[in-house]
Design a protein around this motif. Structure first.
Motif, PDB file in Angstrom:
ATOM      1  N   PRO A 161       1.792   1.870  -5.975  1.00 32.73           N
ATOM      2  CA  PRO A 161       2.193   2.993  -5.710  1.00 32.73           C
ATOM      3  C   PRO A 161       1.888   4.174  -6.785  1.00 32.73           C
ATOM      4  CG  PRO A 161       4.040   2.163  -6.488  1.00 32.73           C
ATOM      5  CD  PRO A 161       3.068   1.046  -6.683  1.00 32.73           C
ATOM      6  N   THR A 162       1.724   5.445  -6.323  1.00 34.49           N
ATOM      7  CA  THR A 162       1.765   6.511  -7.225  1.00 34.49           C
ATOM      8  C   THR A 162       2.978   6.501  -7.982  1.00 34.49           C
ATOM      9  OG1 THR A 162       0.811   8.000  -5.549  1.00 34.49           O
ATOM     10  CG2 THR A 162       1.922   9.177  -7.429  1.00 34.49           C
ATOM     11  N   PRO A 184       2.620   4.563  -0.911  1.00 35.36           N
ATOM     12  CA  PRO A 184       2.494   5.483  -2.076  1.00 35.36           C
ATOM     13  C   PRO A 184       3.790   5.748  -2.978  1.00 35.36           C
ATOM     14  CG  PRO A 184       3.016   6.744   0.205  1.00 35.36           C
ATOM     15  CD  PRO A 184       2.946   5.165   0.481  1.00 35.36           C
ATOM     16  N   VAL A 204       4.623  13.669  -4.233  1.00 38.98           N
ATOM     17  CA  VAL A 204       5.111  12.728  -3.500  1.00 38.98           C
ATOM     18  C   VAL A 204       6.361  13.310  -2.676  1.00 38.98           C
ATOM     19  CG1 VAL A 204       4.361  10.462  -4.491  1.00 38.98           C
ATOM     20  CG2 VAL A 204       6.654  11.588  -5.128  1.00 38.98           C
ATOM     21  N   GLY A 207       8.259   6.286   1.498  1.00 37.67           N
ATOM     22  CA  GLY A 207       7.773   5.148   0.949  1.00 37.67           C
ATOM     23  C   GLY A 207       8.318   3.823   1.350  1.00 37.67           C
ATOM     24  N   THR A 225       0.827  -1.145   0.030  1.00 37.03           N
ATOM     25  CA  THR A 225      -0.137   0.084  -0.165  1.00 37.03           C
ATOM     26  C   THR A 225       0.967   1.193  -0.102  1.00 37.03           C
ATOM     27  OG1 THR A 225      -0.063  -0.187   2.615  1.00 37.03           O
ATOM     28  CG2 THR A 225      -1.824  -0.951   1.318  1.00 37.03           C
TER      29      THR A 225
END
Ligand SMILES: Cc1cc2nc3c(=O)[nH]c(=O)nc-3n(C[C@H](O)[C@H](O)[C@H](O)COP(=O)(O)OP(=O)(O)OC[C@H]3O[C@@H](n4cnc5c(N)ncnc54)[C@H](O)[C@@H]3O)c2cc1C
Lengths: 324, 255
Positions: free
Chosen positions: A263-264, A207, B253, A234, A205
């Motif tokens: 992830p993104t 990102p 991010v 991360g 899960t």
């Protein structure tokens, strides 16, 4: 009637259905109006809350199975409970999510009745000659079109293949509770203990995932990747080559026989992008490849690439972020 | 103790999985073959358990005669006995495969006594049906848990665990038992020179059994549509860093 075996989790506002179970209910609704959910009452979840959520995804009823032996998960006890309810409700189709528990429980039901089970289905359709199904092979790298003839159709639904969609005018599913009968022998496969193993960002899960492969070259080489992952909130992932060389534990492995990530951004360093690795990485929204080989598969699949030596690029990136 | 590991021969595809012209099978003519990493770990665990507790390890496959290659590979890493259950070359459905494994186990146990543990890979690398091991266990009346990454035999029980993300579930099964194991259970060894020699001369036992076909029949295989991506090369070394940082900022991010 279609019976959907559902799994629950604790959500922000109460006990709810797990995402893959919502997806299975959505698929069920496209096949039949009469959708009935079955859940195990392990004493931890509030089935009234689950019934409300099941209603949102189209279940007319939620049948809860209760027995002393169901308080903790066990493939045999949970399957025996589901099997008993299926015999009572006599549906034409039984679905579960293709999760660890969903797949395991339904396979036990199939084995008990010697019925076929088609796993990880992405599309289902019935016609006069039986069922036409699409499922995944090779961890999602290949589709299979298959025909099924069975007295009772048992399918697991490939997670994330179907979008979970709520019904327009939802009403809570009617809760029906059952005291089920179980043979004591099923106690032999119950969970005896649950141990907390990690508290960090979970790979599945996270990102951001910073992945390393053969190009990293050593266990120590992952220190820079760790630093980068830390700065981006991360997790570190790896290829099978890194696992096989003992550079990383297997729980970090991304791929068909490892973890599926979404992830993104996936920052893949020194990973060639073999099909079995990609099977676990393809749900990443974006990919940045750092690779010396401009022709590598991972570079071809990436939105962005730095064609260069990761041992120079990654430390420079870490330093630049730290200097901000 | 007696430990059995069940494996399946599969092709090793490259960047794409090539299909036959009629689209019903993987065209493996130009491909090498192996078994799933899960099954490599099942084989390794069988060898380790016998090293630790004494007894014999056996490897079994339901497959074409060519699957001898995978059986010999298992012998080269220390497995004592290899058994081939020959198919007609076609990929049998899960019910038929499980019925054949059950019948073969019946014959092997009649000859040499019961297996304390039967190990399966969690799912095969190609078909991925997640069920053959469970069907075998249910038919034999033995306990079975999937997803196992730790195995410890203690007398008449086997203590096993399976990770669930942030926790690990522990189970204690009475022997004889069956397990579906995952890669990560152990780090499989490479064959030794001597192992290779032994495996070349090893006898492969054949047990000819079959089961009725199940209700599932394959129509065609299809490669999923590939998403075409335009790769933007940001640079070839540290001079690309500034552009990498703006990518990370755009994706939020990095703030
Ligand atoms: C049934 C089966 C299941 C499998 N399951 C998985 C799985 O779950 N996960 C998985 O990962 N693999 C899996 N594999 C293995 C897979 O086929 C590949 O062998 C593996 O993914 C390759 O790992 P890699 O990319 O690190 O190594 P390689 O393929 O060797 O690639 C290394 C890459 O690093 C680049 N490189 C080298 N040095 C540098 C440097 N200094 N800087 C930048 N780049 C550099 C190279 O150009 C190359 O692209 C499976 C295989 C089979 C048969």
């Amino acid at each position: 009637m279609i019976v959907v075996f559902v799994e629950t989790t604790a959500g922000d506002d109460g006990d709810v259905l797990a995402g893959p179970s919502r997806q299975a209910l959505t698929l069920a609704r496209s096949l039949d109006d009469d959708v009935v959910a079955v859940a195990v009452d392990d004493g931890e979840v509030d089935l009234d809350e689950v019934a409300e959520d099941a209603g949102r995804y189209g279940a007319v009823q939620l049948h809860g199975a209760w027995h002393d032996l169901l308080d903790r998960y066990g493939p045999e006890s949970w399957a025996a409970a589901l099997d008993g309810l299926v015999e009572e409700l006599a549906p034409g189709v039984v679905l579960a999510a293709g999760t660890e528990r969903g797949g395991e429980v339904l396979a036990h039901v199939a084995a008990r009745r010697d019925l076929p089970l088609v796993a990880n289905v992405t599309h289902a359709e019935a016609d006069d000659a039986g069922w036409r199904l699409q499922r995944v092979r090779w961890g999602g790298s290949l589709f299979e079109h298959t025909r099924l003839e069975a007295e009772r159709v048992l399918l697991t639904v490939q997670p994330h293949a179907v979008d979970a969609v709520e019904v327009v005018d939802p009403a809570a599913a009617e809760l029906v509770e059952h005291d089920v009968e179980l043979d004591d022998v099923v106690a032999r496969t119950r969970v005896v203990e649950e141990v907390v193993t990690s508290t960090g960002v979970s790979l599945a899960t996270a990102p951001v995932v910073v992945g390393g492969g053969r190009g990293v070259g050593s266990a120590e080489g992952f220190a820079d990747l760790e630093r980068l992952a830390g700065l981006l909130g991360g997790a570190v992932g790896c290829s099978r080559v890194a696992t096989n060389n003992g550079w990383r534990p297997h729980r970090d492995q991304v791929g068909q026989t490892g973890t599926a990530i979404a992830p993104t951004i996936y920052i893949a360093c020194g990973i060639s992008g073999a099909i079995q690795h990609w099977a676990g990485a393809k749900s990443a929204k974006h990919v940045l490849a750092i690779n010396t080989d401009a022709e590598a598969n991972m570079v071809a699949r990436a939105d962005w690439a730095v064609v260069g030596d990761l041992h120079q690029v990654v430390p420079a990136l870490v330093a630049a972020i730290e200097a901000r | 103790m007696r430990v059995l590991a069940c494996i399946k021969r599969v092709p090793i595809p490259g960047a794409k999985i090539p299909l036959t012209d009629d689209g019903t099978a993987v065209d493996d003519e130009r491909l090498g073959h192996t078994v799933s990493p899960h099954e490599e770990c099942a084989v390794e665990e069988a060898v380790r358990l016998v090293e630790a507790h004494g007894g014999t390890s056996t490897v079994l496959t339901v497959g074409p005669p060519d699957a001898e290659e995978q059986l010999r590979a298992a012998v080269s890493t220390g497995v004592d006995q290899a058994v081939l259950v020959p198919t007609d070359g076609a990929d049998w459905d899960p019910q038929r495969t499980a019925a054949a494994v059950v019948a073969a186990i019946g014959e092997l146990e009649q000859a040499d006594g019961p297996f304390d543990l039967v190990l399966f890979g969690n799912e095969s690398a190609d078909a991925g049906g997640f069920q053959v091991g469970i069907r075998v266990a249910v038919a034999l009346g033995r306990p079975m848990v999937q997803g196992i990454k730790e195995v410890e035999v203690d007398g008449d029980t086997v203590r096993v665990s399976r990770p669930t993300g942030t926790t690990s579930e522990v189970y204690e099964l009475p022997l004889p038992a069956c397990l579906g194991v995952r890669e990560g259970l152990n780090l499989p060894r490479y064959p030794t020179m001597r192992g290779r020699l032994v495996s070349r001369k090893a006898t492969i036992a054949e047990v000819t059994v079959d089961g009725p076909a199940g209700g599932q029949s394959l129509v065609a295989l299809e490669s999923p549509p590939e998403q075409e991506v335009e790769t933007e090369v940001l640079g070839s070394g540290p001079e690309a860093i500034e552009r990498v940082i703006s990518v990370l900022e755009d994706l939020k991010v990095l703030t």
